[in-house]
Design an enzyme around this catalytic site. Structure first.
Site, PDB file in Angstrom:
ATOM      1  N   ASP A 154      26.683  48.890  41.083  1.00  0.00           N
ATOM      2  CA  ASP A 154      27.557  49.715  40.236  1.00  0.00           C
ATOM      3  C   ASP A 154      28.740  50.258  41.035  1.00  0.00           C
ATOM      4  OD1 ASP A 154      28.379  50.926  37.925  1.00  0.00           O
ATOM      5  OD2 ASP A 154      26.902  52.547  37.987  1.00  0.00           O
ATOM      6  N   GLY A 155      29.846  50.469  40.328  1.00  0.00           N
ATOM      7  CA  GLY A 155      31.009  51.123  40.943  1.00  0.00           C
ATOM      8  C   GLY A 155      32.232  50.236  41.124  1.00  0.00           C
ATOM      9  N   ASN A 156      32.189  49.022  40.584  1.00  0.00           N
ATOM     10  CA  ASN A 156      33.340  48.118  40.727  1.00  0.00           C
ATOM     11  C   ASN A 156      34.604  48.701  40.093  1.00  0.00           C
ATOM     12  OD1 ASN A 156      31.490  46.379  41.799  1.00  0.00           O
ATOM     13  ND2 ASN A 156      31.528  44.903  40.117  1.00  0.00           N
ATOM     14  N   GLY A 157      34.441  49.271  38.885  1.00  0.00           N
ATOM     15  CA  GLY A 157      35.598  49.816  38.156  1.00  0.00           C
ATOM     16  C   GLY A 157      36.216  50.986  38.903  1.00  0.00           C
ATOM     17  N   ARG A 158      35.361  51.878  39.397  1.00  0.00           N
ATOM     18  CA  ARG A 158      35.890  53.044  40.134  1.00  0.00           C
ATOM     19  C   ARG A 158      36.557  52.634  41.441  1.00  0.00           C
ATOM     20  NH1 ARG A 158      30.430  56.051  39.718  1.00  0.00           N
ATOM     21  NH2 ARG A 158      29.903  54.028  38.797  1.00  0.00           N
ATOM     22  N   TRP A 159      35.995  51.625  42.086  1.00  0.00           N
ATOM     23  CA  TRP A 159      36.602  51.123  43.332  1.00  0.00           C
ATOM     24  C   TRP A 159      38.016  50.621  43.041  1.00  0.00           C
ATOM     25  CZ3 TRP A 159      38.638  46.480  44.945  1.00  0.00           C
ATOM     26  CH2 TRP A 159      38.851  46.337  46.327  1.00  0.00           C
TER      27      TRP A 159
ATOM     28  N   ARG B 288      40.468  46.800  36.680  1.00  0.00           N
ATOM     29  CA  ARG B 288      39.007  46.788  36.863  1.00  0.00           C
ATOM     30  C   ARG B 288      38.481  45.430  37.331  1.00  0.00           C
ATOM     31  NH1 ARG B 288      35.704  50.622  34.748  1.00  0.00           N
ATOM     32  NH2 ARG B 288      34.112  49.038  34.435  1.00  0.00           N
TER      33      ARG B 288
ATOM     34  N   HIS C  35      35.623  43.842  40.129  1.00  0.00           N
ATOM     35  CA  HIS C  35      34.539  42.870  39.923  1.00  0.00           C
ATOM     36  C   HIS C  35      34.696  41.685  40.888  1.00  0.00           C
ATOM     37  CE1 HIS C  35      33.185  45.179  36.586  1.00  0.00           C
ATOM     38  NE2 HIS C  35      34.197  44.885  35.787  1.00  0.00           N
TER      39      HIS C  35
ATOM     40  N   ASN D 213      26.315  46.104  28.451  1.00  0.00           N
ATOM     41  CA  ASN D 213      27.666  45.729  28.886  1.00  0.00           C
ATOM     42  C   ASN D 213      28.388  44.848  27.858  1.00  0.00           C
ATOM     43  OD1 ASN D 213      26.725  45.462  32.404  1.00  0.00           O
ATOM     44  ND2 ASN D 213      27.665  47.174  31.342  1.00  0.00           N
ATOM     45  N   TRP D 214      27.659  44.274  26.904  1.00  0.00           N
ATOM     46  CA  TRP D 214      28.327  43.505  25.828  1.00  0.00           C
ATOM     47  C   TRP D 214      29.280  44.396  25.047  1.00  0.00           C
ATOM     48  CZ3 TRP D 214      28.462  38.551  26.276  1.00  0.00           C
ATOM     49  CH2 TRP D 214      27.365  37.812  26.716  1.00  0.00           C
TER      50      TRP D 214
HETATM   51  C1  IPE Z   1      24.497  49.044  35.001  1.00  0.00           C
HETATM   52  O1  IPE Z   1      25.747  49.571  35.246  1.00  0.00           O
HETATM   53  C2  IPE Z   1      24.596  47.581  34.735  1.00  0.00           C
HETATM   54  C3  IPE Z   1      25.036  46.762  35.862  1.00  0.00           C
HETATM   55  C4  IPE Z   1      25.242  47.173  37.084  1.00  0.00           C
HETATM   56  C5  IPE Z   1      25.219  45.370  35.566  1.00  0.00           C
HETATM   57  P1  IPE Z   1      26.598  50.301  34.095  1.00  0.00           P
HETATM   58  O2  IPE Z   1      27.820  50.810  34.757  1.00  0.00           O
HETATM   59  O3  IPE Z   1      26.774  49.402  32.940  1.00  0.00           O
HETATM   60  O4  IPE Z   1      25.618  51.487  33.674  1.00  0.00           O
HETATM   61  P2  IPE Z   1      25.887  52.847  32.902  1.00  0.00           P
HETATM   62  O5  IPE Z   1      26.452  52.488  31.574  1.00  0.00           O
HETATM   63  O6  IPE Z   1      26.848  53.653  33.710  1.00  0.00           O
HETATM   64  O7  IPE Z   1      24.543  53.504  32.834  1.00  0.00           O
HETATM   65  C1  IPE Z   2      29.307  47.411  37.846  1.00  0.00           C
HETATM   66  O1  IPE Z   2      30.493  48.087  37.984  1.00  0.00           O
HETATM   67  C2  IPE Z   2      29.495  46.016  37.317  1.00  0.00           C
HETATM   68  C3  IPE Z   2      29.070  45.826  35.917  1.00  0.00           C
HETATM   69  C4  IPE Z   2      28.485  46.710  35.183  1.00  0.00           C
HETATM   70  C5  IPE Z   2      29.348  44.535  35.321  1.00  0.00           C
HETATM   71  P1  IPE Z   2      31.124  48.909  36.792  1.00  0.00           P
HETATM   72  O2  IPE Z   2      32.075  48.025  36.061  1.00  0.00           O
HETATM   73  O3  IPE Z   2      30.107  49.557  35.963  1.00  0.00           O
HETATM   74  O4  IPE Z   2      31.943  50.019  37.596  1.00  0.00           O
HETATM   75  P2  IPE Z   2      32.165  51.540  37.197  1.00  0.00           P
HETATM   76  O5  IPE Z   2      30.819  52.132  36.924  1.00  0.00           O
HETATM   77  O6  IPE Z   2      33.028  51.541  35.979  1.00  0.00           O
HETATM   78  O7  IPE Z   2      32.832  52.129  38.384  1.00  0.00           O
HETATM   79 MG    MG Z   3      29.178  51.341  36.049  1.00  0.00          MG
END
Ligand code: IPE
Ligand code: IPE
Ligand code: MG
Length: 245
Positions: free
Chosen positions: A17-22, A30, A34, A65-66
């Site tokens: 988790d955290g790709n978007g915030r990075w 975003r 990824h 995530n869908w």
């Molecule tokens: C969990 O991360 C799913 C994956 C890492 C693939 P999310 O970012 O989707 O989870 P929530 O919605 O913050 O709980």
């Molecule tokens: C995890 O990173 C990857 C997936 C859920 C596919 P996020 O996309 O959830 O990143 P944040 O939580 O928005 O930083």
């Molecule tokens: Mg996330």
């Protein structure tokens, strides 16, 4: 490295988790997060292989995530496809078998095809199993398992009571042991519908590091932390250490 080879986890599961915030921190879209995240996947798979971890499960795309914007879902699907195509040979070279858990039938047809192809090509690899959780939700997995159990006639009158061991054979994860260690990056402390059945006795480590910053050195620190813990499985400390009581 100060890892105890006697206490290595057999199965590590990671909520990446955290790709978007990075990406946001870097002022990037975003999807760039990824993309960087997929490079870290390669690095961590390699590290686990070097560390002789037999099973690594990565939460790559959840059922929930869908509901993300279609552009992001599409970009993630393309990235997955490109990743598999680009890394298949490397999996073979490192003798790593690819497996998946989740409702794969919901993935786009071209992604399903490249997944099937990669799984088939790596099927005989036996040094490590890399499991991608795709379109995965633990509740969905459990519901599907119950449906399969029912279809197999195991719930009909007169059949023996269903045991946890038998139910586990119908889960997507039937081919591997439960995770010893569950890691979630990015500072969130929740499971987000990941392996709810299988993590009953897993050790959880939540780290602040965002997934695109999670390198081998971070993984090793987490395993060190895991090795310092005492897993008691309901027993007392004395029992676990085999001391007279
Ligand atoms: C969990 O991360 C799913 C994956 C890492 C693939 P999310 O970012 O989707 O989870 P929530 O919605 O913050 O709980
Ligand atoms: C995890 O990173 C990857 C997936 C859920 C596919 P996020 O996309 O959830 O990143 P944040 O939580 O928005 O930083
Ligand atoms: Mg996330």
């Amino acid at each position: 490295m100060s890892l105890d080879p006697q206490k290595m986890p057999r199965h590590i599961a990671i909520i990446m988790d955290g790709n978007g915030r990075w990406a946001k921190q870097q002022g990037l879209p975003r999807i760039e997060g990824h993309r960087r995240g997929s490079e870290i996947v390669e690095e961590i798979v390699e590290s686990c292989r070097t560390l002789n971890i037999p099973f690594l499960t990565l939460y790559a795309f959840s059922m929930e995530n869908w509901a993300r914007p279609p552009e992001e879902v599409n970009a993630l699907m393309s990235l997955l496809k490109e990743f598999l195509k680009a890394k298949c040979q490397k999996l073979l070279n490192n003798e790593i078998r690819l497996e998946t858990i989740g409702d794969i039938s919901r993935l786009p047809q071209d992604v399903q095809e490249v997944l099937a192809d990669t799984k088939a090509k790596t099927a005989a690899c036996d040094k490590m199993t890399l499991v991608l959780a795709l379109s995965y939700g633990a509740r969905d997995e459990m519901m599907r398992a119950i449906q399969k159990v029912s279809a197999a006639g195991l719930l009909s009158e007169g059949s023996p009571p269903l045991s946890p061991e038998v139910l586990a054979k119908y889960l997507d994860t039937h081919f591997m042991p439960d995770p010893d260690l569950l890691i979630r990056t990015s500072g969130e402390s929740r499971t987000s519908n990941f392996l709810l059945w299988q993590t009953a006795y897993s050790e959880f480590v939540f780290t602040e590091t965002l997934w695109p910053d999670f390198h081998e050195s971070n993984l090793i620190k987490v395993i060190e932390q895991y090795q310092r813990r005492e897993r008691r499985f309901g027993q007392t400390s004395d029992q676990v250490q085999d001391r007279a009581i």
